[in-house]
Design an enzyme around this catalytic site. Structure first.
Site, PDB file in Angstrom:
ATOM      1  N   SER A  59      -1.469  10.267 -26.753  1.00 44.53           N
ATOM      2  CA  SER A  59      -2.221  11.219 -25.944  1.00 44.53           C
ATOM      3  C   SER A  59      -2.285  10.725 -24.505  1.00 44.53           C
ATOM      4  O   SER A  59      -2.753   9.614 -24.239  1.00 44.53           O
ATOM      5  CB  SER A  59      -3.643  11.372 -26.513  1.00 44.53           C
ATOM      6  OG  SER A  59      -4.437  12.160 -25.660  1.00 44.53           O
TER       7      SER A  59
ATOM      8  N   CYS B 293     -10.203   8.242 -35.474  1.00 47.55           N
ATOM      9  CA  CYS B 293      -9.385   9.455 -35.368  1.00 47.55           C
ATOM     10  C   CYS B 293     -10.162  10.721 -35.740  1.00 47.55           C
ATOM     11  O   CYS B 293      -9.638  11.823 -35.642  1.00 47.55           O
ATOM     12  CB  CYS B 293      -8.132   9.329 -36.241  1.00 47.55           C
ATOM     13  SG  CYS B 293      -8.462   8.848 -37.928  1.00 47.55           S
TER      14      CYS B 293
END
Length: 209
Positions: free
Chosen positions: A30, A156
């Site tokens: 990301s 996560c």
């Protein structure tokens, strides 16, 4: 992949801090983790890996397309990653010194605490600890009141308020888990103040419970 099995590597946390290890087939990350635009991700497919292209083009139909590539965001992601990689070694060294100080201080000042993970073979900017008898969300709230934003649960899926499945698989304390992530601008003074506040916060929660 390893032994002929394709391996997908989630490098979101590690890519800004250390070189990518060998053995992966597909790597995802990301861009916001290293100063790129939020909402921009990267997917690297190693040559020779079988995969199905999800983007518009010759090998996908309009029905399969999920959107076009945001070229400016991709360029920004590449430029910011290049800049971060250039100073990665220096930043990682500084972050590791701070997280080692956090680990040592917590172990010395808080009773019945567990610090999972290898003390050396780990990401340089993250410290995880669990305090026996202390609810992780309560500890997060109290630390937030003191001016510190930390996390709990699974890295996560931190919004699900569930214990970390990784810590559970490791066989260590998963309830009451707190994850401290440093960033490039974290100062020694901030770390010192956190370590000054933390033992009293933990003791206060234990006393109330």
């Amino acid at each position: 992949g390893l032994g002929g099995v394709p391996l997908v590597c989630d490098a979101a946390a590690s890519l800004p801090w250390e070189p990518v290890p060998e053995g992966w087939s597909v790597l995802a990350a990301s861009a916001r983790k290293w100063g790129g635009l939020a909402g921009c991700g990267i997917l690297v497919v190693r040559k020779g890996t079988r995969w199905r292209n999800p983007f518009p083009g010759e090998d996908s139909s309009p029905q399969e397309a999920i959107g076009e590539v945001d070229v400016p965001a991709a360029v920004a992601a590449a430029a910011s990653l290049r800049a971060v990689a250039a100073e990665r070694e220096e930043l990682a060294k500084r972050a590791r010194e701070l997280t080692e100080r956090i680990r040592e201080h917590i172990a010395a000042t808080i009773p019945e605490v567990e610090l999972p993970g290898d003390p050396a073979d780990r990401l340089p900017h993250i410290v995880t600890f669990s305090c026996l008898g202390v609810d992780g969300e309560v500890l997060l709230t109290e630390l937030n009141r003191a001016g510190f934003a930390v996390s709990s649960g699974s890295a996560c899926a931190s919004t699900r308020l569930r214990p970390s499945h990784v810590l559970q698989a490791m066989g260590v304390l998963s309830h009451g888990n707190v994850r401290v992530s440093l960033h490039r601008e974290t100062t020694e003074a901030e770390v010192d103040r956190f370590l000054e506040v933390l033992p009293g916060v933990v003791e206060g929660i234990r006393r109330l419970s």
